[in-house]
Design a protein around this motif. Structure first.
Motif, PDB file in Angstrom:
ATOM      1  N   SER A  80       0.831  -1.202   0.000  1.00  0.00           N
ATOM      2  CA  SER A  80       0.000   0.000   0.000  1.00  0.00           C
ATOM      3  C   SER A  80       0.867   1.254   0.000  1.00  0.00           C
ATOM      4  O   SER A  80       0.578   2.221  -0.717  1.00  0.00           O
ATOM      5  N   LYS A  81       1.923   1.243   0.780  1.00  0.00           N
ATOM      6  CA  LYS A  81       2.830   2.395   0.832  1.00  0.00           C
ATOM      7  C   LYS A  81       3.467   2.649  -0.533  1.00  0.00           C
ATOM      8  O   LYS A  81       3.545   3.800  -0.999  1.00  0.00           O
ATOM      9  N   THR A  82       3.903   1.570  -1.185  1.00  0.00           N
ATOM     10  CA  THR A  82       4.518   1.698  -2.508  1.00  0.00           C
ATOM     11  C   THR A  82       3.519   2.228  -3.525  1.00  0.00           C
ATOM     12  O   THR A  82       3.833   3.098  -4.352  1.00  0.00           O
ATOM     13  N   LEU A  83       2.292   1.690  -3.471  1.00  0.00           N
ATOM     14  CA  LEU A  83       1.232   2.125  -4.377  1.00  0.00           C
ATOM     15  C   LEU A  83       0.947   3.616  -4.196  1.00  0.00           C
ATOM     16  O   LEU A  83       0.862   4.372  -5.169  1.00  0.00           O
ATOM     17  N   LEU A  84       0.811   4.042  -2.946  1.00  0.00           N
ATOM     18  CA  LEU A  84       0.489   5.434  -2.674  1.00  0.00           C
ATOM     19  C   LEU A  84       1.618   6.376  -3.087  1.00  0.00           C
ATOM     20  O   LEU A  84       1.366   7.489  -3.573  1.00  0.00           O
ATOM     21  N   GLU A  85       2.846   5.943  -2.905  1.00  0.00           N
ATOM     22  CA  GLU A  85       3.976   6.785  -3.332  1.00  0.00           C
ATOM     23  C   GLU A  85       3.957   6.999  -4.843  1.00  0.00           C
ATOM     24  O   GLU A  85       4.225   8.107  -5.336  1.00  0.00           O
ATOM     25  N   ALA A  86       3.631   5.932  -5.579  1.00  0.00           N
ATOM     26  CA  ALA A  86       3.564   6.044  -7.037  1.00  0.00           C
ATOM     27  C   ALA A  86       2.411   6.959  -7.459  1.00  0.00           C
ATOM     28  O   ALA A  86       2.573   7.830  -8.327  1.00  0.00           O
ATOM     29  N   GLU A  87       1.251   6.779  -6.842  1.00  0.00           N
ATOM     30  CA  GLU A  87       0.097   7.606  -7.175  1.00  0.00           C
ATOM     31  C   GLU A  87       0.324   9.062  -6.763  1.00  0.00           C
ATOM     32  O   GLU A  87      -0.124   9.997  -7.445  1.00  0.00           O
ATOM     33  N   GLN A  88       1.029   9.247  -5.657  1.00  0.00           N
ATOM     34  CA  GLN A  88       1.345  10.598  -5.199  1.00  0.00           C
ATOM     35  C   GLN A  88       2.209  11.324  -6.228  1.00  0.00           C
ATOM     36  O   GLN A  88       1.987  12.493  -6.539  1.00  0.00           O
ATOM     37  N   GLY A  89       3.199  10.611  -6.769  1.00  0.00           N
ATOM     38  CA  GLY A  89       4.058  11.206  -7.789  1.00  0.00           C
ATOM     39  C   GLY A  89       3.275  11.592  -9.027  1.00  0.00           C
ATOM     40  O   GLY A  89       3.505  12.659  -9.619  1.00  0.00           O
ATOM     41  N   ILE A  90       2.335  10.754  -9.423  1.00  0.00           N
ATOM     42  CA  ILE A  90       1.503  11.040 -10.595  1.00  0.00           C
ATOM     43  C   ILE A  90       0.624  12.260 -10.333  1.00  0.00           C
ATOM     44  O   ILE A  90       0.473  13.141 -11.193  1.00  0.00           O
ATOM     45  N   ALA A  91       0.044  12.331  -9.127  1.00  0.00           N
ATOM     46  CA  ALA A  91      -0.821  13.459  -8.775  1.00  0.00           C
ATOM     47  C   ALA A  91      -0.037  14.767  -8.769  1.00  0.00           C
ATOM     48  O   ALA A  91      -0.508  15.796  -9.279  1.00  0.00           O
ATOM     49  N   VAL A  92       1.154  14.743  -8.194  1.00  0.00           N
ATOM     50  CA  VAL A  92       1.988  15.944  -8.142  1.00  0.00           C
ATOM     51  C   VAL A  92       2.360  16.400  -9.549  1.00  0.00           C
ATOM     52  O   VAL A  92       2.310  17.594  -9.869  1.00  0.00           O
ATOM     53  N   HIS A  93       2.716  15.452 -10.408  1.00  0.00           N
ATOM     54  CA  HIS A  93       3.092  15.791 -11.785  1.00  0.00           C
ATOM     55  C   HIS A  93       1.911  16.417 -12.524  1.00  0.00           C
ATOM     56  O   HIS A  93       2.070  17.424 -13.229  1.00  0.00           O
ATOM     57  N   HIS A  94       0.722  15.827 -12.354  1.00  0.00           N
ATOM     58  CA  HIS A  94      -0.460  16.346 -13.045  1.00  0.00           C
ATOM     59  C   HIS A  94      -0.811  17.739 -12.527  1.00  0.00           C
ATOM     60  O   HIS A  94      -1.097  18.659 -13.314  1.00  0.00           O
ATOM     61  N   ALA A  95      -0.788  17.902 -11.203  1.00  0.00           N
ATOM     62  CA  ALA A  95      -1.097  19.211 -10.619  1.00  0.00           C
ATOM     63  C   ALA A  95      -0.077  20.251 -11.055  1.00  0.00           C
ATOM     64  O   ALA A  95      -0.426  21.402 -11.347  1.00  0.00           O
ATOM     65  N   ARG A  96       1.194  19.854 -11.111  1.00  0.00           N
ATOM     66  CA  ARG A  96       2.254  20.776 -11.528  1.00  0.00           C
ATOM     67  C   ARG A  96       2.020  21.266 -12.958  1.00  0.00           C
ATOM     68  O   ARG A  96       2.197  22.447 -13.262  1.00  0.00           O
ATOM     69  N   SER A  97       1.599  20.378 -13.843  1.00  0.00           N
ATOM     70  CA  SER A  97       1.357  20.787 -15.232  1.00  0.00           C
ATOM     71  C   SER A  97       0.201  21.776 -15.301  1.00  0.00           C
ATOM     72  O   SER A  97       0.246  22.731 -16.078  1.00  0.00           O
ATOM     73  N   VAL A  98      -0.821  21.567 -14.479  1.00  0.00           N
ATOM     74  CA  VAL A  98      -1.953  22.493 -14.438  1.00  0.00           C
ATOM     75  C   VAL A  98      -1.509  23.841 -13.901  1.00  0.00           C
ATOM     76  O   VAL A  98      -1.822  24.905 -14.466  1.00  0.00           O
ATOM     77  N   LEU A  99      -0.760  23.826 -12.813  1.00  0.00           N
ATOM     78  CA  LEU A  99      -0.284  25.061 -12.196  1.00  0.00           C
ATOM     79  C   LEU A  99       0.644  25.838 -13.122  1.00  0.00           C
ATOM     80  O   LEU A  99       0.564  27.070 -13.219  1.00  0.00           O
ATOM     81  N   ASP A 100       1.516  25.121 -13.821  1.00  0.00           N
ATOM     82  CA  ASP A 100       2.446  25.790 -14.737  1.00  0.00           C
ATOM     83  C   ASP A 100       1.703  26.454 -15.891  1.00  0.00           C
ATOM     84  O   ASP A 100       2.041  27.565 -16.308  1.00  0.00           O
ATOM     85  N   ARG A 101       0.693  25.775 -16.423  1.00  0.00           N
ATOM     86  CA  ARG A 101      -0.089  26.366 -17.513  1.00  0.00           C
ATOM     87  C   ARG A 101      -0.793  27.628 -17.043  1.00  0.00           C
ATOM     88  O   ARG A 101      -0.819  28.644 -17.747  1.00  0.00           O
ATOM     89  N   ARG A 102      -1.353  27.579 -15.841  1.00  0.00           N
ATOM     90  CA  ARG A 102      -2.039  28.748 -15.309  1.00  0.00           C
ATOM     91  C   ARG A 102      -1.058  29.886 -15.040  1.00  0.00           C
ATOM     92  O   ARG A 102      -1.357  31.059 -15.292  1.00  0.00           O
ATOM     93  N   ALA A 103       0.127  29.537 -14.519  1.00  0.00           N
ATOM     94  CA  ALA A 103       1.122  30.563 -14.225  1.00  0.00           C
ATOM     95  C   ALA A 103       1.586  31.248 -15.494  1.00  0.00           C
ATOM     96  O   ALA A 103       1.731  32.477 -15.547  1.00  0.00           O
ATOM     97  N   GLN A 104       1.831  30.474 -16.546  1.00  0.00           N
ATOM     98  CA  GLN A 104       2.281  31.051 -17.812  1.00  0.00           C
ATOM     99  C   GLN A 104       1.187  31.909 -18.446  1.00  0.00           C
ATOM    100  O   GLN A 104       1.462  32.953 -19.040  1.00  0.00           O
ATOM    101  N   ALA A 105      -0.047  31.471 -18.293  1.00  0.00           N
ATOM    102  CA  ALA A 105      -1.163  32.237 -18.854  1.00  0.00           C
ATOM    103  C   ALA A 105      -1.334  33.572 -18.139  1.00  0.00           C
ATOM    104  O   ALA A 105      -1.773  34.561 -18.732  1.00  0.00           O
ATOM    105  N   ASN A 106      -0.960  33.606 -16.843  1.00  0.00           N
ATOM    106  CA  ASN A 106      -1.116  34.831 -16.058  1.00  0.00           C
ATOM    107  C   ASN A 106       0.136  35.699 -16.058  1.00  0.00           C
ATOM    108  O   ASN A 106       0.147  36.780 -15.467  1.00  0.00           O
TER     109      ASN A 106
END
Length: 308
Positions: free
Chosen positions: A58-84
């Motif tokens: 479970s710990k390994t699974l969550l670490e992998a999913e956490q990395g995916i979530a951070v990457h996805h959120a980062r791409s959203v945040l970067d797009r918004r930052a560049q747009a602003n």
């Protein structure tokens, strides 16, 4: 403003639409994102804790999913930052907070318990193909019936490519929080809101006994009055009103096809009725092809949280 968005994850690549939806919403609102994985207790397992190997998995699974979530959120945040960004100055968007939690027990029960700590709980549901090839019940319907917060069910494999937000209304008080939620979502996305009131003009068994025109007019008034109120309360928001002559669940699902979100409300039930979401909500969650938000109002959340 959503403070905490909780999303259930199971590690299946085909089930990450819910995680993507939750990560994007968290990035947009600056909310904390919490990933929850439930280690399922088997019927024959009498232990009070999972085995060490299950905890490690479970710990390994969550670490992998956490990395995916951070990457996805980062791409959203970067797009918004560049747009602003102004001129040649490029801003750097801050990361969102992403935490994890492991629970042990039966999935539905544990997710309902965890929902008391969230403002929004996001779950995956079977895709249309999964529903057509096998009997597929929806744990989202069971969780949404008694959760301590609003629940969003995202079909497996869903890809965000639609437009607009759809909300179902029926003239009952339980729809009001759903309408407000839908209007806020549409405004945040910069997309139109469609208010839908669906139902048969008259019960065929009562043909000739019920004034059909008045029933149709009533639904039109419910939809248009709600739409007009949202236009006044949300200046600049494009709002449509639609009346559909079919079953409420079928009408809402059909109107929401191609949209980004379908929003429905709940009725405050107690006792034995508390375990039932209602036939309309249940049918919507079993058949919708787009994410569905089952909105819990603040009073319902206080009552349910206090009852734990």
């Amino acid at each position: 403003m959503t403070d905490t968005i909780m999303v259930a994850v199971d590690g299946e690549p085909d089930h990450r639409a819910a995680l993507d939806w939750a990560a994007e919403r968290a990035a947009r609102e600056g909310a904390r994102l919490e990933l929850v994985h439930v280690i399922e207790r088997s019927w024959s397992d009498s232990g009070s804790r999972p085995t060490r190997l299950l905890e490690l998995a479970s710990k390994t699974l969550l670490e992998a999913e956490q990395g995916i979530a951070v990457h996805h959120a980062r791409s959203v945040l970067d797009r918004r930052a560049q747009a602003n960004a102004s001129g040649s100055v490029q801003t750097v968007a801050p990361d969102i907070e992403v935490t994890t939690r492991t629970m042990f027990g039966h999935v539905g029960h544990e997710l309902v318990a965890a929902s008391a700590d969230a403002d929004l709980l996001v779950l995956g549901t079977p895709s249309d193909a999964e529903r057509r090839h096998a009997f597929a019940s929806s744990i989202a319907a069971r969780v949404a019936a008694v959760a301590g917060c609003t629940v969003v069910a995202v079909p497996h494999g869903w890809v965000d490519g639609g437009e607009g937000v759809v909300v179902g209304v029926d003239g009952e008080p339980g729809a009001e929080p759903a309408v407000e939620f839908a209007a806020d979502e549409a405004a945040a996305l910069g997309e139109p809101l469609t208010v839908v009131c669906a139902g048969y003009i008259a019960n065929p068994l009562l043909a000739g006994l019920v004034p059909e025109v008045s029933l149709g007019d009533r639904r039109e008034r419910i939809a248009e009055d709600t739409a007009e109120r949202m236009r006044v309360e949300h200046p600049g928001l494009t709002v449509f009103a639609e009346t559909v002559e079919t079953s409420p669940a079928r009408g809402m699902v059909a109107e929401a096809e191609g949209s980004r979100l379908l929003v429905i409300g709940t009725h405050d039930r107690r006792g034995v009725q508390r375990v039932m979401l209602g036939s309309v909500g249940h049918d919507v969650l079993l058949n919708a092809l787009t994410p569905v938000a089952v909105v819990r109002n603040r009073a319902q959340r206080r009552d349910r949280t206090a009852g734990r």
